[in-house]
Design an enzyme around this catalytic site. Structure first.
Site, PDB file in Angstrom:
ATOM      1  N   ASN A   1       0.828  -1.200   0.000  1.00 18.97           N
ATOM      2  CA  ASN A   1       0.000   0.000   0.000  1.00 18.97           C
ATOM      3  C   ASN A   1       0.870   1.261   0.000  1.00 18.97           C
ATOM      4  O   ASN A   1       1.466   1.634   1.012  1.00 18.97           O
ATOM      5  CB  ASN A   1      -0.901  -0.054   1.248  1.00 18.97           C
TER       6      ASN A   1
ATOM      7  N   ASP B   1      -1.084  -2.440  10.818  1.00 17.73           N
ATOM      8  CA  ASP B   1      -2.376  -3.077  10.577  1.00 17.73           C
ATOM      9  C   ASP B   1      -3.417  -2.129  11.121  1.00 17.73           C
ATOM     10  O   ASP B   1      -3.303  -1.637  12.253  1.00 17.73           O
ATOM     11  CB  ASP B   1      -2.479  -4.454  11.235  1.00 17.73           C
ATOM     12  N   SER B   2      -4.395  -1.836  10.301  1.00 13.02           N
ATOM     13  CA  SER B   2      -5.321  -0.775  10.685  1.00 13.02           C
ATOM     14  C   SER B   2      -6.711  -1.068  10.174  1.00 13.02           C
ATOM     15  O   SER B   2      -6.910  -1.936   9.326  1.00 13.02           O
ATOM     16  CB  SER B   2      -4.818   0.553  10.124  1.00 13.02           C
TER      17      SER B   2
ATOM     18  N   PHE C   1      -7.207   7.533   1.081  1.00 15.98           N
ATOM     19  CA  PHE C   1      -7.504   6.211   0.518  1.00 15.98           C
ATOM     20  C   PHE C   1      -8.528   5.517   1.407  1.00 15.98           C
ATOM     21  O   PHE C   1      -8.956   6.057   2.428  1.00 15.98           O
ATOM     22  CB  PHE C   1      -6.222   5.369   0.403  1.00 15.98           C
ATOM     23  N   GLY C   2      -8.895   4.321   1.005  1.00 15.19           N
ATOM     24  CA  GLY C   2      -9.760   3.479   1.836  1.00 15.19           C
ATOM     25  C   GLY C   2     -11.074   4.155   2.222  1.00 15.19           C
ATOM     26  O   GLY C   2     -11.795   4.687   1.372  1.00 15.19           O
TER      27      GLY C   2
ATOM     28  N   HIS D   1      -5.139   8.143  13.275  1.00 15.75           N
ATOM     29  CA  HIS D   1      -4.727   6.943  14.010  1.00 15.75           C
ATOM     30  C   HIS D   1      -3.279   6.590  13.670  1.00 15.75           C
ATOM     31  O   HIS D   1      -2.472   6.315  14.538  1.00 15.75           O
ATOM     32  CB  HIS D   1      -5.673   5.789  13.669  1.00 15.75           C
ATOM     33  N   ARG D   2      -2.933   6.637  12.367  1.00 14.74           N
ATOM     34  CA  ARG D   2      -1.582   6.251  11.961  1.00 14.74           C
ATOM     35  C   ARG D   2      -0.563   7.309  12.411  1.00 14.74           C
ATOM     36  O   ARG D   2       0.534   6.969  12.853  1.00 14.74           O
ATOM     37  CB  ARG D   2      -1.512   6.053  10.432  1.00 14.74           C
TER      38      ARG D   2
END
Ligand code: IMP
Length: 203
Positions: free
Chosen positions: A9, A69-70, A150-151, A178-179
């Protein structure tokens, strides 16, 4: 110091690089070192899955590896899609298909509260590990807005900013996401580890 990111990604790579490069850490994709490691995400938590991915890539590359991982956890869906965010609705859906499905499944929900979680795991060839986690609370919008990121970004709404993740610049997203939060904690732990262990000075 070079880390191999256990992911294909590019969006994750860019978000990670912009935060970690400030401290002399270079992050490259698996494909940049000629790898494509398929890891079955069999863990029961974001942290377990992040470590599974990092370990597999460290073993395959012989280099320090890092993984994120999210996913998005929605209250009205009992915390789902959570660790299944990437696979929500099956493999035939793309990002837009997944967030449309989420909006559909939210119809009539009594609460739209949600949060994103990011678990970062890194593992060195000597077996040492560093882990960090970040959470960003928000709500699921009623319709997609914005075209950045994204996402699920177009449907993840931040009430305080009155914008979705997709309406933020990369810098704005990193400051609240969060990241971004997980990477900030990770960065502090990494610097402490490098200072204490002397890792990298003899290799
Ligand atoms: P992973 O690659 O297994 O960690 O899957 C994470 C999935 O969660 C991604 O495919 C996205 O759908 C979603 N996700 C994770 N982080 C973000 C983000 O920052 N914005 C939007 N969606 C995200």
């Amino acid at each position: 110091m070079k880390f191999v990111l256990a992911s294909q990604n590019k969006h994750k790579l860019v978000e990670m690089q912009s935060i970690l490069s400030a401290h002399g850490v270079e992050v490259v994709l698996e494909s940049d070192v000629g790898l494509h490691v398929d890891v079955e995400e069999t863990g029961e938590s974001f942290a377990e899955n992040a470590m599974l991915k990092a370990k597999a890539v460290m073993e395959a590359s012989g280099l320090p590896a890092i993984a994120d991982d999210s996913g998005v956890c929605v209250d009205a869906l009992n915390g789902g899609p959570g660790i299944y965010s990437a696979r929500y609705g099956g493999p035939e859906l793309d990002d837009a298909g997944r967030y449309r499905l989420l909006l559909e499944n939210m119809r009539g929900a009594k609460t739209r509260a949600a949060h994103f979680t990011s678990a970062i795991a890194c593992i060195f060839p000597n077996g040492d590990t560093i882990e960090a986690e970040g959470i960003c609370p928000g709500t699921i919008a009623f319709a997609p807005q914005g075209d950045g990121g994204f996402g699920y970004d177009p449907v993840f709404f931040l009430p305080e900013l009155r914008k979705t993740y997709a309406q933020l610049t990369a810098e704005e997203k990193a400051a609240v996401s969060h990241r971004g939060k997980a990477l900030e904690i990770f960065d502090g732990k990494l610097r402490e580890y490098l200072k204490e262990s002397g890792y990298g000075t003899d290799q």
